[in-house]
Scaffold this motif. Structure first.
Motif, PDB file in Angstrom:
ATOM      1  N   VAL A 173       0.666  -1.181   0.170  1.00  0.00           N
ATOM      2  CA  VAL A 173       0.115  -0.023  -0.069  1.00  0.00           C
ATOM      3  C   VAL A 173       0.872   1.451  -0.018  1.00  0.00           C
ATOM      4  O   VAL A 173       0.595   2.323  -0.597  1.00  0.00           O
ATOM      5  CB  VAL A 173      -0.982  -0.080   1.128  1.00  0.00           C
ATOM      6  CG1 VAL A 173      -1.590   1.361   1.346  1.00  0.00           C
ATOM      7  CG2 VAL A 173      -2.049  -1.199   0.959  1.00  0.00           C
ATOM      8  N   GLN A 174       1.896   1.161   0.689  1.00  0.00           N
ATOM      9  CA  GLN A 174       2.832   2.436   0.636  1.00  0.00           C
ATOM     10  C   GLN A 174       3.538   2.623  -0.522  1.00  0.00           C
ATOM     11  O   GLN A 174       3.715   3.989  -0.986  1.00  0.00           O
ATOM     12  CB  GLN A 174       3.938   2.175   1.839  1.00  0.00           C
ATOM     13  CG  GLN A 174       4.794   3.349   1.868  1.00  0.00           C
ATOM     14  CD  GLN A 174       4.404   4.789   2.398  1.00  0.00           C
ATOM     15  OE1 GLN A 174       3.623   4.717   3.445  1.00  0.00           O
ATOM     16  NE2 GLN A 174       4.334   5.575   1.722  1.00  0.00           N
ATOM     17  N   ALA A 175       3.905   1.524  -1.382  1.00  0.00           N
ATOM     18  CA  ALA A 175       4.542   1.644  -2.541  1.00  0.00           C
ATOM     19  C   ALA A 175       3.266   2.135  -3.723  1.00  0.00           C
ATOM     20  O   ALA A 175       3.745   3.248  -4.406  1.00  0.00           O
ATOM     21  CB  ALA A 175       4.804   0.385  -3.322  1.00  0.00           C
ATOM     22  N   LEU A 176       2.108   1.814  -3.221  1.00  0.00           N
ATOM     23  CA  LEU A 176       1.082   2.649  -4.173  1.00  0.00           C
ATOM     24  C   LEU A 176       0.866   3.863  -3.746  1.00  0.00           C
ATOM     25  O   LEU A 176       0.726   4.797  -4.713  1.00  0.00           O
ATOM     26  CB  LEU A 176       0.000   1.976  -3.894  1.00  0.00           C
ATOM     27  CG  LEU A 176      -1.348   2.114  -5.027  1.00  0.00           C
ATOM     28  CD1 LEU A 176      -1.088   1.405  -6.197  1.00  0.00           C
ATOM     29  CD2 LEU A 176      -2.731   1.010  -4.244  1.00  0.00           C
ATOM     30  N   VAL A 177       0.821   4.440  -2.517  1.00  0.00           N
ATOM     31  CA  VAL A 177       0.795   5.950  -2.253  1.00  0.00           C
ATOM     32  C   VAL A 177       1.733   6.460  -2.888  1.00  0.00           C
ATOM     33  O   VAL A 177       1.858   7.737  -3.085  1.00  0.00           O
ATOM     34  CB  VAL A 177       0.823   5.994  -0.550  1.00  0.00           C
ATOM     35  CG1 VAL A 177       0.849   7.282  -0.207  1.00  0.00           C
ATOM     36  CG2 VAL A 177      -0.788   5.295  -0.151  1.00  0.00           C
ATOM     37  N   ASP A 178       3.214   5.993  -2.786  1.00  0.00           N
ATOM     38  CA  ASP A 178       4.349   6.700  -3.225  1.00  0.00           C
ATOM     39  C   ASP A 178       4.293   7.005  -4.733  1.00  0.00           C
ATOM     40  O   ASP A 178       4.710   8.166  -5.184  1.00  0.00           O
ATOM     41  CB  ASP A 178       5.703   5.763  -3.284  1.00  0.00           C
ATOM     42  CG  ASP A 178       5.822   5.548  -1.609  1.00  0.00           C
ATOM     43  OD1 ASP A 178       5.397   6.335  -0.819  1.00  0.00           O
ATOM     44  OD2 ASP A 178       6.741   4.712  -1.273  1.00  0.00           O
ATOM     45  N   GLY A 179       3.433   6.219  -5.602  1.00  0.00           N
ATOM     46  CA  GLY A 179       3.201   6.213  -6.890  1.00  0.00           C
ATOM     47  C   GLY A 179       2.163   7.572  -7.314  1.00  0.00           C
ATOM     48  O   GLY A 179       2.277   7.973  -8.459  1.00  0.00           O
ATOM     49  N   VAL A 180       1.360   7.665  -6.459  1.00  0.00           N
ATOM     50  CA  VAL A 180       0.302   8.579  -6.736  1.00  0.00           C
ATOM     51  C   VAL A 180       0.354   9.927  -5.596  1.00  0.00           C
ATOM     52  O   VAL A 180      -0.589  10.573  -5.833  1.00  0.00           O
ATOM     53  CB  VAL A 180      -1.176   8.130  -6.404  1.00  0.00           C
ATOM     54  CG1 VAL A 180      -1.358   6.738  -7.647  1.00  0.00           C
ATOM     55  CG2 VAL A 180      -1.334   7.469  -5.208  1.00  0.00           C
ATOM     56  N   ILE A 181       1.249  10.101  -4.854  1.00  0.00           N
ATOM     57  CA  ILE A 181       1.239  11.020  -4.079  1.00  0.00           C
ATOM     58  C   ILE A 181       1.295  12.476  -4.695  1.00  0.00           C
ATOM     59  O   ILE A 181       2.077  12.674  -5.795  1.00  0.00           O
ATOM     60  CB  ILE A 181       2.570  10.829  -3.429  1.00  0.00           C
ATOM     61  CG1 ILE A 181       2.630  11.858  -2.037  1.00  0.00           C
ATOM     62  CG2 ILE A 181       3.968  11.097  -3.993  1.00  0.00           C
ATOM     63  CD1 ILE A 181       3.628  11.564  -0.885  1.00  0.00           C
ATOM     64  N   GLY A 182       0.822  13.430  -4.015  1.00  0.00           N
ATOM     65  CA  GLY A 182       0.895  14.834  -4.654  1.00  0.00           C
ATOM     66  C   GLY A 182      -0.471  14.971  -5.357  1.00  0.00           C
ATOM     67  O   GLY A 182      -0.675  16.282  -5.718  1.00  0.00           O
ATOM     68  N   SER A 183      -1.308  13.956  -5.803  1.00  0.00           N
ATOM     69  CA  SER A 183      -2.598  14.156  -6.525  1.00  0.00           C
ATOM     70  C   SER A 183      -3.825  14.273  -5.676  1.00  0.00           C
ATOM     71  O   SER A 183      -3.952  13.525  -4.594  1.00  0.00           O
ATOM     72  CB  SER A 183      -2.736  12.846  -7.367  1.00  0.00           C
ATOM     73  OG  SER A 183      -1.764  13.041  -8.326  1.00  0.00           O
ATOM     74  N   LYS A 184      -4.810  15.110  -6.249  1.00  0.00           N
ATOM     75  CA  LYS A 184      -6.073  15.407  -5.272  1.00  0.00           C
ATOM     76  C   LYS A 184      -6.899  14.336  -5.711  1.00  0.00           C
ATOM     77  O   LYS A 184      -7.889  13.912  -4.889  1.00  0.00           O
ATOM     78  CB  LYS A 184      -6.454  16.767  -5.295  1.00  0.00           C
ATOM     79  CG  LYS A 184      -5.452  17.582  -4.973  1.00  0.00           C
ATOM     80  CD  LYS A 184      -6.160  19.222  -4.792  1.00  0.00           C
ATOM     81  CE  LYS A 184      -5.260  20.196  -4.299  1.00  0.00           C
ATOM     82  NZ  LYS A 184      -5.889  21.405  -4.249  1.00  0.00           N
ATOM     83  N   LYS A 185      -6.800  13.913  -6.968  1.00  0.00           N
ATOM     84  CA  LYS A 185      -7.788  12.854  -7.361  1.00  0.00           C
ATOM     85  C   LYS A 185      -7.037  11.536  -7.624  1.00  0.00           C
ATOM     86  O   LYS A 185      -6.116  11.620  -8.371  1.00  0.00           O
ATOM     87  CB  LYS A 185      -8.588  13.315  -8.570  1.00  0.00           C
ATOM     88  CG  LYS A 185      -9.435  14.473  -8.239  1.00  0.00           C
ATOM     89  CD  LYS A 185     -10.242  14.942  -9.452  1.00  0.00           C
ATOM     90  CE  LYS A 185     -11.216  15.926  -9.139  1.00  0.00           C
ATOM     91  NZ  LYS A 185     -12.137  16.270 -10.415  1.00  0.00           N
ATOM     92  N   VAL A 186      -7.525  10.364  -7.154  1.00  0.00           N
ATOM     93  CA  VAL A 186      -6.651   9.118  -7.297  1.00  0.00           C
ATOM     94  C   VAL A 186      -7.710   8.004  -7.689  1.00  0.00           C
ATOM     95  O   VAL A 186      -8.618   7.873  -7.234  1.00  0.00           O
ATOM     96  CB  VAL A 186      -5.917   8.837  -5.922  1.00  0.00           C
ATOM     97  CG1 VAL A 186      -5.076   7.258  -6.084  1.00  0.00           C
ATOM     98  CG2 VAL A 186      -5.003   9.658  -5.472  1.00  0.00           C
TER      99      VAL A 186
END
Length: 494
Positions: free
Chosen positions: A222-235
């Motif tokens: 899950v952390q790896a997934l968050v790292d990939g989309v971090i900084g976006s308001k819509k995921v």
């Protein structure tokens, strides 16, 4: 084919062993039918160091009665001792059950009677498998009868392990002799297990809560997934293995708690080919959880009858969304259906996600060679039974259910069936790397945060000290006392 003892030797001593005329080619994943053996013969030999030596974990619990009568041995250690004994005695042409009362001599001094018996069980199980591979069924039946007497589905880990392997070998022998007309559909067994996992139940919850390598893989993924989309308001997350949605609740909390970039909306699209109602029920539970933490959330279930029908238009993509893909044990069921797997990967490639996180079993259990599959499965499932012994009580009903249904069916498929019947198939990260490369996928390094999450779970949970965390390139290999169990990797498309 290499002699059985040579394969055992290569395994327990971490030696690379190749068959005569072997062709090692990982351009494609192993196919279902045996006529493709020349294309990918014995692919598992690329990962002969499946079991890596690791420091003995610190004791966390008081010693048991068996331990006080001798040093505690993991299932891995007992299997290796049994393998050593099998190799030592392999050349004897007169070996029979009657000669195996206590054959270990001074080499095994210091072990308790129970530990010697466990080593003996493994030795005879290996001998039985060797006789089955040579179609010496009368000899194998005698050995199986001996194993049946001393094994048990409620005993120590070795007794339980041998119980299920012995049961499977007996089925295989009876099938070869024509006593069993059909073993049933291997695919239906996979669907049955998938259906059980889709529904919240005490057994799967108990396993997740008690076996630390599962939580380590989930939180790190899950952390790896968050790292990939971090900084976006819509995921937008495409989940290829939604099941009960536990990973999604962790993801929601992680995204909602970002201090510098609060998320405006999370969309999850669950992909499947069956269990539409169960997937939608998971979606309802996730919606309720999202409301409880005040997270704007939407859920979409994309269920197609055949993965060949899957296409990009079903995903309801929005260019303003940061797209990620998550798959935890969501690809192995299609190894035998490469056209479906390729279709899925081509659609994912066309969406150009920021990251694809993949978790798969870290073992080679797909060789067309029965002996190779047997040896690999013995070590892999041995580690599972060992972890259940350390983390759950022997009388635990959930443990018994997990062993009989989930582990037992896996052993039955991998060891006891061939061809189209063999529905359980797993390959290691090296094979996945070759396959993913065909779609322009590049393995990316897991962040320190992702690795920290895995380490945190290991340190936090009881018996977590028996978990091993190793890196294979950029992939995280999570094991139990040195035996790889899960492999986690992150990918981007070129």
């Amino acid at each position: 084919m290499l002699p059985f003892d040579s394969l055992i030797y290569g395994k327990i001593h971490n030696k690379q062993v190749y068959s005569k005329g072997e062709i090692v080619n990982t351009d494609k994943l192993p196919r279902l039918y045996e006529e493709n053996d020349s294309e990918l013969a014995d692919i598992e030999s690329q990962y002969s160091e499946l079991i890596k030596p690791t420091p003995r974990p610190k004791r966390r619990d008081p010693p048991t009665h068996d331990e006080m009568n001798g040093p505690k041995l993991s299932t891995d250690a007992v299997i290796r001792l049994g393998g050593e004994r099998f190799i030592q005695s392999f050349s004897s042409s007169t070996k029979d059950v009657s000669t195996l009362s206590h054959p270990y001599g001074t080499s095994f001094s210091g072990l308790s009677d129970q530990q010697v018996q466990d080593v003996q069980l493994i030795e005879n199980l290996l001998l039985c498998a060797e006789k089955v591979s040579q179609q010496q069924f009368e000899r194998s039946i005698k050995l199986l009868e001996w194993c049946d007497v001393l094994s048990s589905n409620s005993g120590n880990p070795i007794q339980r392990l041998v119980y299920y392997f012995s049961k499977t070998l007996r089925e295989k022998v009876e099938g070869e002799n024509g006593r069993i007309l059909t073993r049933g559909s291997g695919k239906s067994h996979v669907e049955d297990i998938e259906g059980r996992i889709m529904t919240p139940n005490p057994a799967t919850l108990a396993v997740y809560q008690n076996l630390p390598f599962f939580q380590a893989a989930t939180f790190s993924g899950v952390q790896a997934l968050v790292d990939g989309v971090i900084g976006s308001k819509k995921v937008h997350i495409i989940d290829l293995s939604i099941r009960q949605g536990l990973q999604s609740t962790i993801l929601m909390q992680a995204l909602a708690s970002q201090p510098n970039c609060p998320i405006e909306h999370l969309k999850i699209t669950a992909i499947g080919t069956r269990f539409k109602q169960k997937i939608e029920q998971t979606g309802d539970r996730l919606k309720s959880f999202a409301e409880s933490i005040n997270l704007s959330f939407s859920f979409n279930a994309v269920v197609v009858k055949d993965m060949l029908e899957f296409n990009k238009d079903l995903l309801e993509l929005d260019q303003d969304e940061a797209l990620g893909v998550y798959s935890c044990n969501g690809l192995w069921t299609m190894i035998a259906q490469q056209d479906r797997l390729e279709c899925l990967m081509n659609v994912i490639k066309s969406t150009n996600p920021r990251v694809m996180v993949v978790g798969e079993t870290a073992a080679n259990l797909n060789s067309p060679n029965f002996v190779n599959r047997f040896i690999e499965a013995l070590f892999f499932y041995g580690a599972f039974f060992d972890s259940l012994e350390d983390c759950m009580g022997r009388e635990d009903e959930n443990r018994a259910l997990v062993e009989s249904v989930y582990l037992g069916q896996g052993i039955r498929s991998i060891v006891g069936t061939e061809g189209v019947e063999r529905a359980f198939r797993h390959v290691n990260i090296d094979v996945w790397r070759k396959f993913f490369a065909r779609f322009g996928m590049e393995e990316v390094e897991l962040s320190m945060s992702a690795l920290y999450q895995a380490n945190l779970m290991v340190e936090k949970l009881c018996n977590g000290g028996s978990c091993t965390l190793d890196m294979d390139g950029n992939s995280l290999v999570i094991g139990w006392k040195g035996t790889p169990i899960q492999c986690l990797s992150a990918w981007k498309f070129e």
